[in-house]
Design an enzyme around this catalytic site. Structure first.
Site, mmCIF file in Angstrom:
data_model
loop_
_atom_site.group_PDB
_atom_site.id
_atom_site.type_symbol
_atom_site.label_atom_id
_atom_site.label_comp_id
_atom_site.label_asym_id
_atom_site.label_seq_id
_atom_site.Cartn_x
_atom_site.Cartn_y
_atom_site.Cartn_z
ATOM 1 N N PRO A 82 0.838 -1.199 0.000
ATOM 2 C CA PRO A 82 0.000 0.000 0.000
ATOM 3 C C PRO A 82 0.874 1.251 0.000
ATOM 4 C CG PRO A 82 -0.696 -1.544 1.717
ATOM 5 C CD PRO A 82 0.630 -2.030 1.205
ATOM 6 N N LYS A 83 0.391 2.300 -0.650
ATOM 7 C CA LYS A 83 1.076 3.597 -0.609
ATOM 8 C C LYS A 83 0.392 4.444 0.457
ATOM 9 C CE LYS A 83 2.726 7.396 -3.502
ATOM 10 N NZ LYS A 83 2.438 8.436 -2.514
ATOM 11 N N TRP A 84 1.095 4.684 1.549
ATOM 12 C CA TRP A 84 0.505 5.358 2.695
ATOM 13 C C TRP A 84 0.501 6.864 2.513
ATOM 14 C CZ3 TRP A 84 -2.007 2.033 5.566
ATOM 15 C CH2 TRP A 84 -1.591 0.697 5.534
#
Length: 333
Positions: free
Chosen positions: A32-34
């Site tokens: 995931p890209k936070w």
């Protein structure tokens, strides 16, 4: 001393290139890209350094994280991750921005009320103190998981999940909203390449229909450079939410004439800001327009009721009534 660590303190973090879709071939790890502040964290004994992607230190703005890292049972490490702050259970970019305050007392108050968390996704030095920059991602991930296990209960630290399955990455992408900013793809056999876009990032692009509430001239010209976008709130006020500057040069003369014929009231709620230290007097000026024109734009992220980045003009919408362009389009779902 921090300068004695095998990973340079001026190291630029590895970055990602924006692409349209999640890669379909094998050999990738997806994460995931936070939605936070990218951060490299160094520790050697009692010394801790938090460094932003820009290279500037973040210690002053995150005293809570400095204290959390200094209290860990392992006293030498170099980690790559994302600083986040949760509000009502969801990461809040606004809360992060509020930390960048000049008053130390204000920063410490915010740190006590809404402590930060550090989402870890890479390890740049192993437990024996050897640098891992040349090691493949698979080895760096094993080192990260081993280090995280040794940390025991560390509430301020999180281990970012990952998967080699494209279907799972697609699910994350569909679920992106206030908590995620997209998906990152990393080569399993790839080394850590400082400062280079050696990873891929995929964002879920959304569209919104916006009222053109004003425009700015292109610098040094008498032609339109950017359109100022607005959306109506529940009280019927037209609020400035962002801009788009992807206007074809050949279309600018005719568009400028069209816009000037609509000079009028402009925004009735939040309006574009005035000059700042980053803008010249000319670039900060804007021309208010009667709310008659509607455009569809593409955007990737919303913060505080505004587009975080510039948008891309998709098309004009003469079929759309300005009053139909409401804030509901960009509210988190």
């Amino acid at each position: 001393m921090l300068r004695d660590l095998p990973v340079p303190l001026d190291l630029a973090p590895m970055e990602a290139k924006l692409v349209d879709e999640i890669p379909r071939d094998g050999g990738w790890r997806f994460e995931p890209k936070w939605d936070g502040f990218r951060c490299l964290a160094y520790r050697d004994g009692d010394e801790v350094l938090l460094k932003a992607k820009s290279g500037k230190p973040l210690n002053r703005f995150f005293p809570d994280m400095v204290a959390a890292l200094a209290a860990l049972p392992i006293d030498r490490f170099v980690l790559d991750g994302e600083l986040t702050i949760a509000v009502d259970g969801e990461p809040s970019f606004e809360a992060l921005q509020m930390r960048l305050h000049p008053a130390e007392s204000r920063v410490r108050k915010l740190a006590a009320e809404q402590p930060a968390a550090f989402m870890l996704f890479d390890c740049l030095m192993d437990a024996d103190g050897a640098p891992l920059l040349e090691a493949p991602l698979t080895d760096r991930r094993k080192a990260l998981e081993a280090l995280f296990k040794r940390l025991g209960k560390a509430p301020a630290l999180r281990l970012s999940p990952g998967s080699t399955k494209r279907e799972e990455a697609c699910t994350w992408l569909e679920d992106t909203g206030s908590s995620l900013d997209g998906v990152v793809a990393k080569r399993l056999d790839g080394p850590y390449v400082p400062g280079e876009r050696a990873m891929l990032k995929i964002k879920k692009i959304r569209t919104a229909d916006c009222v053109v509430g004003g425009f700015r001239y292109a610098e040094g010209t008498e032609e339109v450079g950017s359109l100022l976008l607005g959306l109506y709130d529940a009280a019927g006020r037209l609020n400035h939410v962002g801009f788009t500057s992807t206007i074809k040069h050949a279309e600018r003369p005719a568009l400028t004439r069209k816009l000037l014929a609509l000079k009028g009231q402009g925004f009735t709620g939040d309006a574009p800001g005035g000059p700042s230290r980053w803008s010249s007097e000319r670039s900060a000026q804007w021309v208010p327009l009667a709310p008659e024109l509607v455009v569809e734009v593409r955007y990737d992220q919303v913060t505080g009721g505004r587009f975080r980045h510039g948008t891309r003009l998709v098309r004009w919408r003469p079929d759309k009534a300005p009053g139909q362009c409401t804030m509901e389009q960009i509210r988190p779902r």
